[in-house]
Design an enzyme around this catalytic site. Structure first.
Site, PDB file in Angstrom:
ATOM      1  N   ASP A 106      34.212 -56.621 -16.355  1.00  0.00           N
ATOM      2  CA  ASP A 106      34.675 -56.990 -17.691  1.00  0.00           C
ATOM      3  C   ASP A 106      33.802 -56.309 -18.737  1.00  0.00           C
ATOM      4  OD1 ASP A 106      35.747 -58.130 -19.911  1.00  0.00           O
ATOM      5  OD2 ASP A 106      35.274 -60.199 -19.393  1.00  0.00           O
ATOM      6  N   ASP A 302      39.238 -53.067 -23.456  1.00  0.00           N
ATOM      7  CA  ASP A 302      38.647 -54.171 -22.694  1.00  0.00           C
ATOM      8  C   ASP A 302      39.180 -54.166 -21.272  1.00  0.00           C
ATOM      9  OD1 ASP A 302      37.401 -56.487 -21.883  1.00  0.00           O
ATOM     10  OD2 ASP A 302      38.910 -57.798 -22.757  1.00  0.00           O
TER      11      ASP A 302
END
Length: 631
Positions: A106, A302
């Site tokens: 992430d 992201d």
């Protein structure tokens, strides 16, 4: 991390003015959360309330130095699939002896955490929980002025809250972290979170935790860079549609020729933003103000988000532009009634031919460079209608931020060059990248539509650790440049050879259909599970497909072949002996009942007939009714 995987991003934009204040005046505190409380449920952008300020960024660059070469890197496999799980994971080992965990990669998070053995409210995940007592090198992070402390004032804590009402909290510890036996980077000490509580989707997800790659003091990247053991850069490459897997490199790696770069402003936010100026569909720019992609937090890349989210005006323009280019397709409902997906049927199953039906999309950056997106970068396969696809681009509510998730960069090597404040993109076959990295070769070029002899574009075998699902049948369509009359006598030989090349039993390979097409022959093969099993693992299936694409060599008299299409089917549920023979049993029971009733009826009629006949008496004998009665 919603019910559809990670369709809605993990976190939300901060709603508090405190976040903007911290951006200007304070460095990130070790215990402050990565993501703020949600301003609205649909928003998916994971942001922190702890922002590094400009002076810290500048000092970090000077401390790390300009030379990035000559340092080792951590080369790590990526597992799972973006649309099946909503995320990609890698394997991280913590402690001595090492304890293995599957962590979601992430880039929007700045902390790495795993479930702790003492956790009283943690779900059942892929691996056992971390046991600090079993690690000889573990040490708690003692309470200090730079962190939030536990109730006993002994140990630092962390807490994370997410937009979909899930959360994670626990204590901070330090231990040896290793990146696998295939990484050239030696194990390093690092701070991580040991969960004591998790709620919502964090509780139910299959992955163990999160590997934070964002900008921040607790980020695994910042910790390794501050130690001077890797260069200030990392790269990720997500596999394409239906393939999954990929590779990740922590540290600098040689940039391939032709990589497209865009500026990333580290001062503006701790997240990896890019300068997106225009979007083109089928060569025509969307009729929107170019400043629309620069609203609020700008355009953020992201890896922890599944799909792409555009501001309202840009989304409407994009949706209309794509829809106007696919007139032959039928618009249908999405697979999940909870979402108003925009889906189209009739495109076919072959992903490589989607570009013939769906338009090309281009992203134009501030420096004028352009990144072209193929249909797999903005579509996902409809899970209930074969040959149908849905837009993987959604409206980001009323928020002006543009958020680009993993779907946009499938089969794209993305380099987060933090040292030079830029992000690079290079189209390639990500499912093959791991093997090329291990062999020391350069990444392969982007997939093309020309299946020439020099184009080695087929996917690599599915890496271990893919999500658990079974395959009941592999169907393969193959064209062989030999006429049907000449090939027909050799079909059995071809099946045996194919089974040998695929490293499976010959009984698993069956010819289902053969059609002559001029000077070539079209064959449909069905590949079944081994033995009496009704299924095979997805890793086995992907391995078979990989060998079919790479390793099968035919003898000269059988010519050469071209793989036209392949697909997999779920296994038919195994039925018990009773379920398989229930009809026969019912017919047998009815037959027995019928015969029994017939026999009983026959016996009854026979007995009745026998009793109805008078008993035999001699002629002239007097019967009872013939006797004279007395007067």
């Amino acid at each position: 991390m919603a019910s559809r995987g990670w369709r809605r991003p993990l976190g939300s934009l901060p709603a508090l003015a405190l976040a903007l204040f911290l951006l200007a005046v304070a460095a990130a505190a070790a215990g402050s959360p990565d993501r703020a409380a949600p301003s609205r449920p649909p928003l998916v952008l994971p942001l922190t309330l702890s922002y590094p300020n400009a002076s810290r960024v500048a000092s970090s660059r000077s401390r790390r130095g300009l030379a990035e070469g000559g340092r080792p890197s951590a080369r790590m496999r990526l597992h799972d699939d973006l649309l099946t799980n909503g995320y990609y994971t890698t394997r991280l080992h913590i402690g001595t002896p090492p304890q293995e965990f599957a962590l979601i990669v992430d880039s929007g998070s700045t902390v790495t955490y795993v479930p702790c053995a003492s956790c009283e409210q943690c779900g059942n995940h892929q691996d056992p929980r971390f046991q600090p007592d079993l690690s000889s090198t573990y040490s708690p992070v003692k309470c200090n002025v730079d962190c939030t402390c536990d109730s006993d004032k002994n140990q630092c804590t962390y807490e994370r809250q997410y937009a979909e009402m899930s959360s994670s909290s626990g204590v901070l510890g330090e231990d040896i972290v290793s990146f696998g036996t295939e990484s050239e980077l030696k194990p390093q000490r690092a701070v991580f979170g040991c969960e004591n509580s998790e709620t919502g989707d964090l509780f139910s997800q299959h992955a163990d935790g999160i590997m934070g790659l964002g900008r921040g003091q607790l980020s695994i990247m910042d910790q390794l860079v501050d130690k001077g053991v890797i260069g200030d850069s990392f790269s990720m490459c997500y596999g394409g549609m239906d393939i999954g897997g990929g590779a990740m490199v922590l540290g600098a790696m040689p940039a391939p020729p032709g990589m497209i770069y865009t500026h990333s402003n580290a001062v503006r936010s701790p997240y990896y933003n890019i300068e997106l100026k225009e979007m083109h569909v089928a060569g025509k720019a969307l009729r929107v103000d170019p400043r629309i992609f620069d609203g609020k937090h700008g355009t953020v890349l992201d890896s922890g988000t599944t799909y792409a989210y555009l501001p309202e005006q840009a989304f409407v323009a994009f949706k209309d532009a794509v829809s106007s280019q696919v007139h032959p397709l039928k618009k249908i409902r999405g697979p999940d009634p909870n979402y108003k997906d925009i889906c189209f049927a009739g495109a076919g199953r072959n992903v490589s031919q989607l570009s013939e039906v769906f338009p090309k999309v281009d992203m134009v950056f501030g420096n004028g460079q352009k990144l072209s997106l193929s249909p797999e970068n903005y579509l996902f396969r409809h899970s209930k209608v074969e040959g149908a696809y849905c837009l993987g681009v959604f409206q980001n509510g009323k928020d002006p931020t543009t958020l680009l998730g993993g779907i946009v960069v499938r089969n794209t090597l993305v380099t987060y060059d933090r040292h030079n404040e830029k992000i690079g993109f290079w189209k390639t076959n990500c499912s093959e990248l791991w093997e090329r990295l291990q062999s020391g070769g350069a990444p392969s070029p982007a997939p093309s539509n020309d299946p020439g002899p020099q184009a080695d574009l087929s996917p690599a075998p599915a890496p271990s650790g893919l999500p658990e699902f079974d395959v009941g049948l592999i169907t393969v369509y193959m064209s062989i440049n030999v006429t049907y009359p000449n090939l027909k006598p050799h079909l059995h030989e071809l099946a045996e050879l194919l089974a040998k090349e695929l490293e499976i039993d010959s009984s698993q390979v069956r010819v289902m259909n053969v059609t002559g097409q001029g000077n070539s022959t079209l064959i449909r093969w069905d590949i079944f599970p081994a033995g009496s099993s009704d299924s095979m693992s997805n890793a086995t299936a992907m391995g078979i497909i990989y060998r079919l694409q790479h390793h099968v060599q035919l003898p000269e008299h059988l010519g050469s072949y071209q793989l036209l299409e392949w697909n997999v089917q779920q296994p038919i549920s195994r039925r018990s002996w009773l379920q398989e023979h229930v009809v026969s049993i019912l017919v047998g029971v009815l037959l027995v009942v019928f015969l029994s009733l017939s026999a009983f009826l026959g016996l009854y009629l026979w007995r009745k007939k026998f009793r109805g006949q008078a008993a035999y008496r001699p002629v002239g004998s007097v019967g009872p009714e013939q006797e004279l009665q007395p007067l």
